[in-house]
Design a protein around this motif. Sequence first.
Motif, PDB file in Angstrom:
ATOM      1  N   GLN A  16       0.832  -1.203   0.000  1.00  0.00           N
ATOM      2  CA  GLN A  16       0.000   0.000   0.000  1.00  0.00           C
ATOM      3  C   GLN A  16       0.866   1.251   0.000  1.00  0.00           C
ATOM      4  O   GLN A  16       2.067   1.208   0.284  1.00  0.00           O
ATOM      5  N   VAL A  41      -3.891   4.644   1.221  1.00  0.00           N
ATOM      6  CA  VAL A  41      -4.623   4.663   2.493  1.00  0.00           C
ATOM      7  C   VAL A  41      -4.370   5.971   3.233  1.00  0.00           C
ATOM      8  O   VAL A  41      -3.340   6.624   3.056  1.00  0.00           O
ATOM      9  N   ASP A  42      -5.361   6.327   4.074  1.00  0.00           N
ATOM     10  CA  ASP A  42      -5.201   7.511   4.914  1.00  0.00           C
ATOM     11  C   ASP A  42      -4.480   7.134   6.207  1.00  0.00           C
ATOM     12  O   ASP A  42      -4.010   6.000   6.368  1.00  0.00           O
ATOM     13  N   SER A  44      -5.544   6.389   8.999  1.00  0.00           N
ATOM     14  CA  SER A  44      -6.224   5.359   9.792  1.00  0.00           C
ATOM     15  C   SER A  44      -6.216   4.000   9.110  1.00  0.00           C
ATOM     16  O   SER A  44      -6.838   3.052   9.605  1.00  0.00           O
ATOM     17  N   GLY A  45      -5.532   3.902   7.979  1.00  0.00           N
ATOM     18  CA  GLY A  45      -5.465   2.635   7.278  1.00  0.00           C
ATOM     19  C   GLY A  45      -6.684   2.335   6.424  1.00  0.00           C
ATOM     20  O   GLY A  45      -6.914   1.193   6.039  1.00  0.00           O
ATOM     21  N   ARG A  46      -7.457   3.367   6.088  1.00  0.00           N
ATOM     22  CA  ARG A  46      -8.642   3.198   5.243  1.00  0.00           C
ATOM     23  C   ARG A  46      -8.304   3.590   3.806  1.00  0.00           C
ATOM     24  O   ARG A  46      -7.750   4.665   3.572  1.00  0.00           O
ATOM     25  N   VAL A 123     -12.078  -4.489   2.841  1.00  0.00           N
ATOM     26  CA  VAL A 123     -12.084  -3.742   4.101  1.00  0.00           C
ATOM     27  C   VAL A 123     -12.964  -4.423   5.133  1.00  0.00           C
ATOM     28  O   VAL A 123     -13.865  -5.196   4.793  1.00  0.00           O
ATOM     29  N   ASP A 124     -12.698  -4.132   6.413  1.00  0.00           N
ATOM     30  CA  ASP A 124     -13.533  -4.669   7.482  1.00  0.00           C
ATOM     31  C   ASP A 124     -14.717  -3.736   7.717  1.00  0.00           C
ATOM     32  O   ASP A 124     -14.943  -2.778   6.969  1.00  0.00           O
ATOM     33  N   THR A 126     -15.179  -1.450   9.759  1.00  0.00           N
ATOM     34  CA  THR A 126     -14.825  -0.055  10.047  1.00  0.00           C
ATOM     35  C   THR A 126     -14.193   0.647   8.851  1.00  0.00           C
ATOM     36  O   THR A 126     -13.839   1.823   8.941  1.00  0.00           O
ATOM     37  N   LYS A 128     -11.307  -0.320   7.403  1.00  0.00           N
ATOM     38  CA  LYS A 128      -9.856  -0.480   7.365  1.00  0.00           C
ATOM     39  C   LYS A 128      -9.453  -1.594   6.402  1.00  0.00           C
ATOM     40  O   LYS A 128     -10.132  -2.599   6.266  1.00  0.00           O
ATOM     41  N   LEU A 129      -8.320  -1.390   5.761  1.00  0.00           N
ATOM     42  CA  LEU A 129      -7.837  -2.305   4.730  1.00  0.00           C
ATOM     43  C   LEU A 129      -7.422  -3.649   5.325  1.00  0.00           C
ATOM     44  O   LEU A 129      -6.635  -3.709   6.260  1.00  0.00           O
TER      45      LEU A 129
END
Length: 224
Positions: A16, A41-42, A44-46, A123-124, A126, A128-129
């Motif tokens: 990533q 990703v940002d 926060s891992g999104r 993603v989950d 929330t 997140k990747l």
Amino acid sequence: MHHRTVGDLMTRPVVQASRDMPFKELVALLAESDVTAVPVVDGSGRPIGVVSEGDLLRKSSGRADPSGLLPVPRLEAWERAKAEGARAEELMSAPVVCARPEWTVVEAARVMSDRGVKRLPVVDETGKLLGIVSRGDLLRVFLRHDDAIRDEIERDLLLRTLRLAPSAVTVDVTEGEVTLDGSVEARSLVPVIVRLCLGVDGVVSVTEHIAYGTDDTGGSALAA
């Protein structure tokens, strides 16, 4: 029957990029990781986008030809912005289309087709990747061995689900192509068997030669 999900097929951990990763680092990241795209990703891992080789190649395709043989390309505003971009967030394709790990292969394949993308970050709940799934990952279900496909159809589908005697329908599988022979009591059961077989992971096609004792579909009475 157990169907492999996106969570079973996805690649992890995921290569990533951060939103501020410079152009040359992105090129090096793709080359060193032997991948054709990476999610961005940002903090926060999104995932917020995806940078592919195609996105990066606009840096070259958007420029004038040094030889002067090709005309200067006319670019849309968004294309010019990408051609002039220097960081991942300026180069990426966004918004990103994501998948969930519990999705089936069919769900993921339809989203890829409908949205015209080659891969989906996973993603989950929330956002997140977790991983990434590509078209090649989805095609892996078709590498399943013929014996495993036949066993699942005979044991899980015909015997346990439909409660048919083992001698009622015989199953042959060659290169994922299923051939069914035999007889059942009611005509309405034949399309059910075919539909369930098509849902088995690794099945390419289904051909049936199944006779029936009673036509319970309201059609012409053609007893087998």
